[in-house]
Design an enzyme around this catalytic site. Structure first.
Site, short mmCIF file in Angstrom:
data_model
loop_
_atom_site.label_atom_id
_atom_site.label_comp_id
_atom_site.label_asym_id
_atom_site.label_seq_id
_atom_site.Cartn_x
_atom_site.Cartn_y
_atom_site.Cartn_z
N SER A 101 0.83 -1.21 0.00
CA SER A 101 0.00 0.00 0.00
C SER A 101 0.86 1.26 0.00
CB SER A 101 -0.91 0.03 1.23
OG SER A 101 -1.74 -1.10 1.28
N1 SAH Z 1 -1.03 -4.88 4.12
C1 SAH Z 1 -0.33 -5.18 2.89
C2 SAH Z 1 -1.15 -4.78 1.68
C3 SAH Z 1 -1.24 -5.91 0.71
S1 SAH Z 1 -2.42 -5.75 -0.56
C4 SAH Z 1 1.05 -4.55 2.88
O1 SAH Z 1 1.35 -3.75 3.78
O2 SAH Z 1 1.85 -4.87 1.99
C5 SAH Z 1 -3.79 -6.70 0.06
C6 SAH Z 1 -3.52 -8.13 0.44
O3 SAH Z 1 -4.78 -8.71 0.80
C7 SAH Z 1 -2.98 -9.02 -0.68
O4 SAH Z 1 -1.78 -9.62 -0.25
C8 SAH Z 1 -4.09 -10.05 -0.91
O5 SAH Z 1 -3.60 -11.33 -1.27
C9 SAH Z 1 -4.77 -10.07 0.44
N2 SAH Z 1 -6.14 -10.58 0.44
C10 SAH Z 1 -7.12 -10.41 -0.51
N3 SAH Z 1 -8.25 -11.02 -0.14
C11 SAH Z 1 -8.01 -11.61 1.08
C12 SAH Z 1 -8.80 -12.40 1.98
N4 SAH Z 1 -10.06 -12.73 1.72
N5 SAH Z 1 -8.22 -12.82 3.12
C13 SAH Z 1 -6.92 -12.50 3.43
N6 SAH Z 1 -6.13 -11.75 2.61
C14 SAH Z 1 -6.66 -11.32 1.45
#
Ligand code: SAH
Length: 213
Positions: free
Chosen positions: A64
């Site tokens: 993000s």
């Molecule tokens: N907090 C992360 C942002 C990653 S983007 C960071 O700091 O890098 C969002 C993430 O949510 C992705 O890795 C994606 O695989 C995950 N995601 C999407 N749907 C999800 C679900 N139902 N349960 C858990 N994770 C999920």
């Protein structure tokens, strides 16, 4: 895994950018000032690590934008020892911010590749979440509930009910809600069935996906 003076300098500039954009919480700003974000990214993007931008990580996901991380974390109002659940571990950057704030961090990721990579990587940097879970964040984490705060870091088409019910009274859920564009939304639990809702403008996230396994 090097963190040089140059990186540290760039981070301080990033912190200034976040202050200019309206982030006020000193603890959040100092967490971002401490964490080597460049190490959470693939090498091709190292030069971009301290721009206020989202970038691709593995498995078609993104780390993000720092402003978004700061904004969501500020809304959570994390205190030392707060029990926090994150949905969407991804690169682990947001989890590292929560660890820096002294929270007890639980984080769920649905992509195995990212789950494995980040589970190995965070402890190498000295960040020790209580638990990283490979699973579906739509369900929350009943066995560890209730939480002081829950933060969703993917765009949710709707607010999953288990996340609301796994908050303590007084607890806060920070969740971007919407399909193509998401409205940053804060729910504060006021009673067993009472929630206060606040909305904070538009953001863009990769989607929170339903578990198809
Ligand atoms: N907090 C992360 C942002 C990653 S983007 C960071 O700091 O890098 C969002 C993430 O949510 C992705 O890795 C994606 O695989 C995950 N995601 C999407 N749907 C999800 C679900 N139902 N349960 C858990 N994770 C999920």
């Amino acid at each position: 895994m090097k963190d040089t003076f140059k990186h540290k300098g760039l981070r301080q500039q990033l912190v200034k950018v976040l202050v200019d954009k309206g982030i006020k919480d000193d603890a959040v700003l100092s967490a971002i000032g401490n964490i080597p974000r460049h190490l959470f990214m693939d090498s091709g993007f190292l030069d971009h690590a301290y721009q206020d931008k989202a970038f691709p990580i593995a498995a078609d996901q993104t780390i993000s934008q720092p402003y978004t991380v700061a904004f969501q974390t500020e809304l959570l109002q994390v205190k030392k020892e707060s029990k926090i659940l994150e949905i969407g571990t991804g690169s682990g950057y947001q989890a590292a911010v929560l660890c820096e704030l002294g929270a007890k961090v639980y984080s769920i990721e649905r992509q195995q590749e990212l789950f494995k990579k980040t589970s190995k990587f965070l402890p190498k940097l000295g960040y020790r979440p209580k638990k990283l879970i490979f699973g579906d964040g739509y369900k929350g984490l009943k066995e560890e509930a209730p939480f002081d705060g829950i933060i969703v870091t993917a765009g949710a088409p709707f607010v999953p009910k288990p996340l609301l019910s796994q908050l303590k009274i007084g607890g806060r859920l920070v969740i971007p809600v919407g399909d193509d564009v998401q409205v940053m939304t804060l729910f504060i639990r006021k009673g067993p069935k009472e929630f206060e809702k606040h909305e904070f403008g538009d953001f863009r996230f990769v989607p929170l996906l339903e578990d198809k396994n």
